[in-house]
Scaffold this motif. Sequence first.
Motif, PDB file in Angstrom:
ATOM      1  N   GLY A  87       0.791  -1.217   0.000  1.00 46.54           N
ATOM      2  CA  GLY A  87       0.000   0.000   0.000  1.00 46.54           C
ATOM      3  C   GLY A  87       0.824   1.268   0.000  1.00 46.54           C
ATOM      4  O   GLY A  87       0.506   2.229  -0.708  1.00 46.54           O
ATOM      5  N   ASP A  88       1.887   1.298   0.799  1.00 46.69           N
ATOM      6  CA  ASP A  88       2.717   2.498   0.862  1.00 46.69           C
ATOM      7  C   ASP A  88       3.336   2.814  -0.495  1.00 46.69           C
ATOM      8  O   ASP A  88       3.442   3.984  -0.880  1.00 46.69           O
ATOM      9  CB  ASP A  88       3.824   2.339   1.905  1.00 46.69           C
ATOM     10  CG  ASP A  88       3.294   2.388   3.325  1.00 46.69           C
ATOM     11  OD1 ASP A  88       2.151   2.853   3.514  1.00 46.69           O
ATOM     12  OD2 ASP A  88       4.016   1.961   4.240  1.00 46.69           O
ATOM     13  N   ARG A  89       3.742   1.768  -1.215  1.00 42.91           N
ATOM     14  CA  ARG A  89       4.360   1.975  -2.524  1.00 42.91           C
ATOM     15  C   ARG A  89       3.351   2.537  -3.522  1.00 42.91           C
ATOM     16  O   ARG A  89       3.679   3.418  -4.336  1.00 42.91           O
ATOM     17  CB  ARG A  89       4.908   0.644  -3.038  1.00 42.91           C
ATOM     18  CG  ARG A  89       5.776   0.766  -4.294  1.00 42.91           C
ATOM     19  CD  ARG A  89       6.999   1.609  -4.050  1.00 42.91           C
ATOM     20  NE  ARG A  89       7.940   1.539  -5.168  1.00 42.91           N
ATOM     21  CZ  ARG A  89       8.822   2.488  -5.438  1.00 42.91           C
ATOM     22  NH1 ARG A  89       8.897   3.571  -4.671  1.00 42.91           N
ATOM     23  NH2 ARG A  89       9.643   2.365  -6.457  1.00 42.91           N
ATOM     24  N   TYR A  90       2.098   2.062  -3.480  1.00 42.11           N
ATOM     25  CA  TYR A  90       1.078   2.552  -4.398  1.00 42.11           C
ATOM     26  C   TYR A  90       0.703   3.997  -4.069  1.00 42.11           C
ATOM     27  O   TYR A  90       0.494   4.816  -4.964  1.00 42.11           O
ATOM     28  CB  TYR A  90      -0.157   1.664  -4.362  1.00 42.11           C
ATOM     29  CG  TYR A  90       0.159   0.189  -4.522  1.00 42.11           C
ATOM     30  CD1 TYR A  90       1.210  -0.243  -5.341  1.00 42.11           C
ATOM     31  CD2 TYR A  90      -0.570  -0.780  -3.835  1.00 42.11           C
ATOM     32  CE1 TYR A  90       1.509  -1.581  -5.475  1.00 42.11           C
ATOM     33  CE2 TYR A  90      -0.278  -2.128  -3.973  1.00 42.11           C
ATOM     34  CZ  TYR A  90       0.772  -2.515  -4.778  1.00 42.11           C
ATOM     35  OH  TYR A  90       1.073  -3.851  -4.908  1.00 42.11           O
ATOM     36  N   ARG A  91       0.629   4.307  -2.772  1.00 47.04           N
ATOM     37  CA  ARG A  91       0.328   5.691  -2.399  1.00 47.04           C
ATOM     38  C   ARG A  91       1.458   6.634  -2.821  1.00 47.04           C
ATOM     39  O   ARG A  91       1.205   7.761  -3.246  1.00 47.04           O
ATOM     40  CB  ARG A  91       0.073   5.778  -0.892  1.00 47.04           C
ATOM     41  CG  ARG A  91      -1.268   5.186  -0.460  1.00 47.04           C
ATOM     42  CD  ARG A  91      -1.545   5.450   1.003  1.00 47.04           C
ATOM     43  NE  ARG A  91      -0.723   4.619   1.864  1.00 47.04           N
ATOM     44  CZ  ARG A  91      -1.097   3.444   2.350  1.00 47.04           C
ATOM     45  NH1 ARG A  91      -2.278   2.934   2.038  1.00 47.04           N
ATOM     46  NH2 ARG A  91      -0.300   2.755   3.138  1.00 47.04           N
ATOM     47  N   GLU A  92       2.679   6.162  -2.720  1.00 46.28           N
ATOM     48  CA  GLU A  92       3.825   6.968  -3.160  1.00 46.28           C
ATOM     49  C   GLU A  92       3.757   7.227  -4.670  1.00 46.28           C
ATOM     50  O   GLU A  92       3.969   8.354  -5.136  1.00 46.28           O
ATOM     51  CB  GLU A  92       5.115   6.232  -2.806  1.00 46.28           C
ATOM     52  CG  GLU A  92       6.392   6.918  -3.255  1.00 46.28           C
ATOM     53  CD  GLU A  92       7.623   6.069  -2.967  1.00 46.28           C
ATOM     54  OE1 GLU A  92       8.564   6.089  -3.782  1.00 46.28           O
ATOM     55  OE2 GLU A  92       7.639   5.379  -1.926  1.00 46.28           O
ATOM     56  N   ALA A  93       3.444   6.178  -5.434  1.00 45.17           N
ATOM     57  CA  ALA A  93       3.328   6.340  -6.886  1.00 45.17           C
ATOM     58  C   ALA A  93       2.163   7.258  -7.232  1.00 45.17           C
ATOM     59  O   ALA A  93       2.259   8.088  -8.143  1.00 45.17           O
ATOM     60  CB  ALA A  93       3.148   4.978  -7.554  1.00 45.17           C
ATOM     61  N   SER A  94       1.055   7.128  -6.520  1.00 46.07           N
ATOM     62  CA  SER A  94      -0.104   7.992  -6.755  1.00 46.07           C
ATOM     63  C   SER A  94       0.247   9.454  -6.524  1.00 46.07           C
ATOM     64  O   SER A  94      -0.111  10.329  -7.324  1.00 46.07           O
ATOM     65  CB  SER A  94      -1.258   7.576  -5.841  1.00 46.07           C
ATOM     66  OG  SER A  94      -2.331   8.491  -5.916  1.00 46.07           O
TER      67      SER A  94
END
Length: 414
Positions: A87-94
């Motif tokens: 989740g943290d990686r997807y939020r960072e990419a977002s």
Amino acid sequence: MGARRGAEAPEEIPGILHLDMDAFFASVEVRDNPELRGLPVVVGGAGARGVVAAASYPARTRGIRSAMPMATARRLAPDLVIVPPRGDRYREASAAVMELLGAVIADIEQISIDEAFLDVRGARRLFGGPEEIAALLRRMIREELDLPSSVGGSVSRAVAKIASAHAKPDGQLIVPASHTADFLAPLPVSVISGIGPKAVLSLERIGVHRVGQIRDVPPSTLARALGPRAPDVTRLADGSDRTGLVHQVRDKSLGTERTWDEDLTDAEDVRLRITVMADDVARQLRRDEMVARTVVLKLRSPDGTTITRSSTLDQPTSSGERLREQVVALWERERHRLRRVRLAGVRVTHLEPSASTPVQHELTMRSGQWRDLEAAMDKAVDRFGSSSLSRGSALGPGASGSQQTGAPPGADGD
């Protein structure tokens, strides 16, 4: 002098774009591990109760879709590659995607982790028409973030979203204002946002299966089928809808939830796991420089019984300790009702920027010590990962053995 009689009015230029990342979670995983490129990759839990949170396009060619049980996905693709959610990686990419969009377009409405509406009318002088702007945005995201995206454009936000779905994967489709009704006419009524299965059945009962057929239905008949939404649907179907971005203040929320392969039967084990979740949500708040006034605990048993309980704080907070206190108190009040727990979640609502909230001396530790401690924990997690440390109250048998089989908030469906 007046306009020449018979002269046609200039074509209305589509000013609303809908940008949607393609198979977002899976695309991030493939970008971070190029060896996965071209393989049927899914993000989700690998256990018996795992579900697909996102599927790459090679996986979709096998018939695999989001929310599908992982066991079904494995049968469709024996060579399936399953990647656990990050989740943290997807939020960072977002956040990186939205930052790129903001560098070009001033008027943006983000509606989920992987999609946003953009009003590009003010950007045409600098960047050209909607086709050029869409191509520019997609190229920037591809070149700077190595991620694919699709864009739809129209004079209406609803039609822009439909167009972006038709442009997938990795494409764009701008629908001219004068062609809107013709574009929509052959499409099933289910493409209209808000027309769910019940509304589809209501329309089918009066002989309406395609969007174009809506234009031929008397208003009173359509009102009986759709209720108060009927006029809006009519404007959409005949191409006269001009609804743009929505800027009202939304009651945003942050949260996380997990489903376990084996039901939790020990109350202390549940307490330990929701403590970890509370800390994760608090880190999200601090990262986004937000505080929350309400904390929500969600519990589900194997038979589907779901309990949702909330607690409102006297002062908004981003402290993991305060959130932990609240969710544990909620659990203690409800633990007798659930002998087995399959799913648990922690969410916070009524958010506001932390900068606008006075610092509250809300804990018994000397002023500032909890904030300093949690700031140090945040730095450690950022550097070494979420498993690098835990607060003492989260230590215990099985505290770190959970498996996330669902998706982070804003599950990736495209």
